[in-house]
Design an enzyme around this catalytic site. Sequence first.
Site, short mmCIF file in Angstrom:
data_model
loop_
_atom_site.label_atom_id
_atom_site.label_comp_id
_atom_site.label_asym_id
_atom_site.label_seq_id
_atom_site.Cartn_x
_atom_site.Cartn_y
_atom_site.Cartn_z
N TYR A 176 1.77 -29.05 10.92
CA TYR A 176 2.03 -28.93 9.48
C TYR A 176 1.02 -28.01 8.78
O TYR A 176 1.36 -27.31 7.83
CB TYR A 176 2.09 -30.32 8.82
CG TYR A 176 3.37 -31.03 9.20
CD1 TYR A 176 3.39 -31.99 10.22
CD2 TYR A 176 4.58 -30.68 8.60
CE1 TYR A 176 4.57 -32.59 10.61
CE2 TYR A 176 5.77 -31.27 8.98
CZ TYR A 176 5.77 -32.22 9.99
OH TYR A 176 6.96 -32.79 10.39
N ARG A 232 2.42 -24.60 9.12
CA ARG A 232 3.59 -24.35 8.26
C ARG A 232 3.16 -24.29 6.78
O ARG A 232 3.69 -23.51 6.01
CB ARG A 232 4.63 -25.46 8.49
CG ARG A 232 5.27 -25.36 9.88
CD ARG A 232 6.24 -26.47 10.13
NE ARG A 232 7.39 -26.38 9.23
CZ ARG A 232 8.18 -27.43 8.98
NH1 ARG A 232 7.91 -28.60 9.52
NH2 ARG A 232 9.21 -27.30 8.18
N HIS A 265 14.10 -34.42 2.78
CA HIS A 265 13.24 -34.58 3.95
C HIS A 265 11.76 -34.45 3.63
O HIS A 265 10.95 -34.22 4.51
CB HIS A 265 13.63 -33.55 5.03
CG HIS A 265 15.02 -33.79 5.56
ND1 HIS A 265 15.75 -32.82 6.20
CD2 HIS A 265 15.83 -34.88 5.49
CE1 HIS A 265 16.93 -33.31 6.54
NE2 HIS A 265 17.01 -34.55 6.11
N SER A 300 22.92 -26.02 9.50
CA SER A 300 23.79 -26.14 10.68
C SER A 300 24.58 -27.45 10.64
O SER A 300 25.34 -27.74 11.55
CB SER A 300 22.94 -26.08 11.96
OG SER A 300 22.04 -27.19 11.97
N1 APR Z 1 21.24 -17.17 5.21
C1 APR Z 1 22.03 -18.27 5.34
N2 APR Z 1 22.04 -19.05 6.44
C2 APR Z 1 21.23 -18.69 7.46
C3 APR Z 1 20.40 -17.56 7.42
C4 APR Z 1 20.42 -16.79 6.23
N3 APR Z 1 19.66 -15.70 6.10
N4 APR Z 1 19.72 -17.49 8.60
C5 APR Z 1 20.12 -18.54 9.35
N5 APR Z 1 21.03 -19.25 8.67
C6 APR Z 1 21.73 -20.48 9.07
C7 APR Z 1 21.92 -20.67 10.56
O1 APR Z 1 23.12 -20.04 10.97
C8 APR Z 1 22.03 -22.20 10.64
O2 APR Z 1 23.37 -22.61 10.47
O3 APR Z 1 20.92 -21.55 8.64
C9 APR Z 1 21.21 -22.68 9.45
C10 APR Z 1 19.89 -23.29 9.85
O4 APR Z 1 20.17 -24.44 10.58
P1 APR Z 1 18.95 -25.32 11.12
O5 APR Z 1 17.92 -24.43 11.72
O6 APR Z 1 19.56 -26.42 11.92
O7 APR Z 1 18.30 -25.92 9.80
P2 APR Z 1 18.82 -27.13 8.94
O8 APR Z 1 20.32 -27.25 9.03
O9 APR Z 1 18.24 -26.99 7.60
O10 APR Z 1 18.14 -28.38 9.70
C11 APR Z 1 18.31 -29.64 9.08
O11 APR Z 1 16.84 -30.58 10.74
O12 APR Z 1 14.96 -29.97 11.85
C12 APR Z 1 15.45 -30.86 10.91
O13 APR Z 1 14.48 -31.88 9.05
C13 APR Z 1 14.76 -30.64 9.61
O14 APR Z 1 15.67 -30.24 7.41
C14 APR Z 1 15.81 -29.92 8.79
C15 APR Z 1 17.10 -30.47 9.35
#
Ligand code: APR
Length: 231
Positions: free
Chosen positions: A54, A57, A105, A172
């Site tokens: 952390y 980050r 979160h 995602s």
């Molecule tokens: N603009 C829009 N979307 C984007 C971009 C962008 N420039 N770049 C990547 N993405 C999309 C990816 O295609 C993916 O679908 O953002 C999404 C990121 O997904 P994750 O990495 O899974 O992040 P997130 O969905 O926020 O994860 C949810 O998981 O790790 C835990 O607690 C953590 O809050 C997080 C949670």
Amino acid sequence: MKPKIIILSGAGMSQESGISTFRDANGLWQNHKIEEVASPNAWNQNPALVLEFYNQRRRQLLSVKPNAAHYAITKLQQYLPVKIITQNVDDLHERAGNKNVLHLHGELLKVRSTKNPNLVYKWTKDLYLGDKAEDEAQLRPHIVWFGEAVPEINNAIEISRQADIFIIVGTSMQVYPAAGLVSILPLTAKIYYIDPHPAKFSVPNEIHIIKNSAGRALPELVNQLIEKYVT
Ligand code: APR
């Protein structure tokens, strides 16, 4: 009548600010699976490793800026009622001037007592073992770790239930309960999903998939919504 707009943001919202998403970095940090580092088990086994995760980050967050997607929301909020539910722990929504931000979160720039979760402090420095709260307990990141309860989920459900328009940006849709919010919307709510690689999910609502980055697609969508509902 002005539509109530709810925005659910994920890591993709901050990607163009230079903060890598969880799944794009195939979920690794220094060859540790993030689920392993961001967990109560990791905290019990190796708190110094978790604190270093952390600290890195937090330092990075202080060196990056909001992007066009964050500023587009500030513009939208000048014309229409918008509430934000974010899975992100960064403060880029707030730094861009977004109001009504609910962090599902937790927040990277806050820490709390390991004994009394109500003792929460703003924190922008590195955090180390031995840094204590006023109750003399070790401080920990004010983050919801994998396997921990999501205290704000009921507020998020309450807010989502009011949606006339639900905009999903950069997530995602893999992590619950956040991803489940899309299944409890009013059937009349219109969904927009901005993501270059949108996940598949089936709900009865009308869904507009926008396969593009947040920085490009959100300003455009904001202008369309203002055009349609304000002028
Ligand atoms: N603009 C829009 N979307 C984007 C971009 C962008 N420039 N770049 C990547 N993405 C999309 C990816 O295609 C993916 O679908 O953002 C999404 C990121 O997904 P994750 O990495 O899974 O992040 P997130 O969905 O926020 O994860 C949810 O998981 O790790 C835990 O607690 C953590 O809050 C997080 C949670």
